[in-house]
Write an enzyme that holds these catalytic residues in place. Structure first.
Site, PDB file in Angstrom:
ATOM      1  N   SER A  60      -5.329  -3.664   3.186  1.00 50.21           N
ATOM      2  CA  SER A  60      -5.668  -3.584   4.611  1.00 50.21           C
ATOM      3  C   SER A  60      -4.597  -2.831   5.394  1.00 50.21           C
ATOM      4  O   SER A  60      -3.415  -2.828   5.022  1.00 50.21           O
ATOM      5  CB  SER A  60      -5.810  -4.983   5.197  1.00 50.21           C
ATOM      6  OG  SER A  60      -6.729  -5.742   4.460  1.00 50.21           O
TER       7      SER A  60
HETATM    8  N1  SAH Z   1      -5.865  -8.405   2.071  1.00 50.84           N
HETATM    9  C1  SAH Z   1      -6.164  -7.548   0.944  1.00 50.84           C
HETATM   10  C2  SAH Z   1      -7.505  -6.893   1.199  1.00 50.84           C
HETATM   11  C3  SAH Z   1      -8.174  -6.367   0.013  1.00 50.84           C
HETATM   12  S1  SAH Z   1      -9.773  -5.664   0.352  1.00 50.84           S
HETATM   13  C4  SAH Z   1      -5.084  -6.490   0.843  1.00 50.84           C
HETATM   14  O1  SAH Z   1      -4.527  -6.134   1.893  1.00 50.84           O
HETATM   15  O2  SAH Z   1      -4.820  -5.998  -0.248  1.00 50.84           O
HETATM   16  C5  SAH Z   1     -10.810  -7.103   0.315  1.00 50.84           C
HETATM   17  C6  SAH Z   1     -10.846  -7.859  -0.988  1.00 50.84           C
HETATM   18  O3  SAH Z   1     -11.903  -8.810  -0.864  1.00 50.84           O
HETATM   19  C7  SAH Z   1     -11.159  -7.017  -2.223  1.00 50.84           C
HETATM   20  O4  SAH Z   1     -10.141  -7.184  -3.155  1.00 50.84           O
HETATM   21  C8  SAH Z   1     -12.501  -7.564  -2.722  1.00 50.84           C
HETATM   22  O5  SAH Z   1     -12.637  -7.565  -4.128  1.00 50.84           O
HETATM   23  C9  SAH Z   1     -12.460  -8.987  -2.163  1.00 50.84           C
HETATM   24  N2  SAH Z   1     -13.780  -9.624  -2.036  1.00 50.84           N
HETATM   25  C10 SAH Z   1     -14.970  -9.064  -1.693  1.00 50.84           C
HETATM   26  N3  SAH Z   1     -15.951  -9.987  -1.699  1.00 50.84           N
HETATM   27  C11 SAH Z   1     -15.369 -11.164  -2.072  1.00 50.84           C
HETATM   28  C12 SAH Z   1     -15.868 -12.484  -2.295  1.00 50.84           C
HETATM   29  N4  SAH Z   1     -17.166 -12.793  -2.130  1.00 50.84           N
HETATM   30  N5  SAH Z   1     -14.997 -13.437  -2.666  1.00 50.84           N
HETATM   31  C13 SAH Z   1     -13.676 -13.167  -2.837  1.00 50.84           C
HETATM   32  N6  SAH Z   1     -13.148 -11.928  -2.649  1.00 50.84           N
HETATM   33  C14 SAH Z   1     -13.980 -10.938  -2.281  1.00 50.84           C
END
Ligand code: SAH
Length: 216
Positions: A60
């Site tokens: 993010s």
């Molecule tokens: N805060 C993290 C954001 C990663 S992007 C960072 O800064 O690195 C969002 C993440 O949500 C992804 O890794 C994706 O795989 C995860 N995601 C999507 N749907 C999800 C679900 N139903 N349950 C858990 N994680 C999920």
């Protein structure tokens, strides 16, 4: 490129964009964002931008991490500040937001649906000796009932509708921040009260979708 001076400038820019919570700024000044990225992208770690982390996902944007965390913190009593007791994070991804939460909480519970991303994030967070985090592989739509109730819940993935389990698993007085929608998404903040739920629409945003089930 990855020095303390770079991180100090990075925090100055967050302040210019409206981030003001002292403890949050201190934490963002000390967490090295570059170690959550592949080497080829590490030089861009302190730009205020989302970057790819593989599997079609992104780390993010720092300002978004700060803005969401600050909104959760603003629900806490400043006078008696002792951090969150229990926080639930949906979407571990790179683990960067997890690290920020870890330094502001007694315990963090972090869910991810892509096992390889979770494993990689766990390795990085171990290097930082952050040991108050429990990782889970599951679909965040259901929250994590085993550890509920939470003081705060944060989602980095956007469901189509607000998942009811997340509200159930929030403490009275607790806060949830979550993007909702498909093509057009909005970031919502919810505070659970004795009599119901207060909703605040915070911004138009673009997050990855909250997908159903886990990847195998
Ligand atoms: N805060 C993290 C954001 C990663 S992007 C960072 O800064 O690195 C969002 C993440 O949500 C992804 O890794 C994706 O795989 C995860 N995601 C999507 N749907 C999800 C679900 N139903 N349950 C858990 N994680 C999920």
């Amino acid at each position: 490129m990855t020095s303390q001076r770079t991180r100090n400038r990075f925090v100055e820019r967050l302040i210019e964009k409206g981030i003001s919570h002292p403890r949050l700024l201190e934490v963002m000044r000390c967490v090295p964002r570059h170690i959550f990225l592949d080497e080829a992208l590490a030089s861009r770690a302190y730009e205020d931008t989302a970057l790819p982390i593989g599997f079609g996902q992104t780390i993010s944007q720092p300002w978004v991490v700060a803005k969401m965390t600050q909104w959760l913190l603003n629900g806490q009593d400043d006078q008696a500040w002792s951090g969150f007791k229990k926080v639930l994070e949906i979407g571990t991804g790179s683990g960067y937001q997890t690290a920020i939460l870890s330094l502001l909480s007694d315990q963090v519970f972090s869910l991810e649906r892509i096992p390889l991303l979770s494993t990689k994030a766990q390795g990085v967070l171990e290097k930082l000796t952050l040991d108050n985090i429990t990782f889970g592989i599951s679909d965040g739509h259901w929250g994590w009932n085993d550890y509920a109730p939470f003081d705060a819940i944060i989602s980095a993935a956007a469901p189509e509708q607000l998942p009811a389990s997340l509200i159930t698993q929030l403490k009275i007085g607790g806060r949830l921040i979550i993007p909702i929608g498909q093509q057009q998404q909005r970031l919502y903040g919810y505070q659970k009260t004795l009599t119901g739920l207060q909703e605040t629409c915070l911004a138009e945003v673009l997050f990855v979708p909250m997908k159903s089930g886990v990847e195998v």
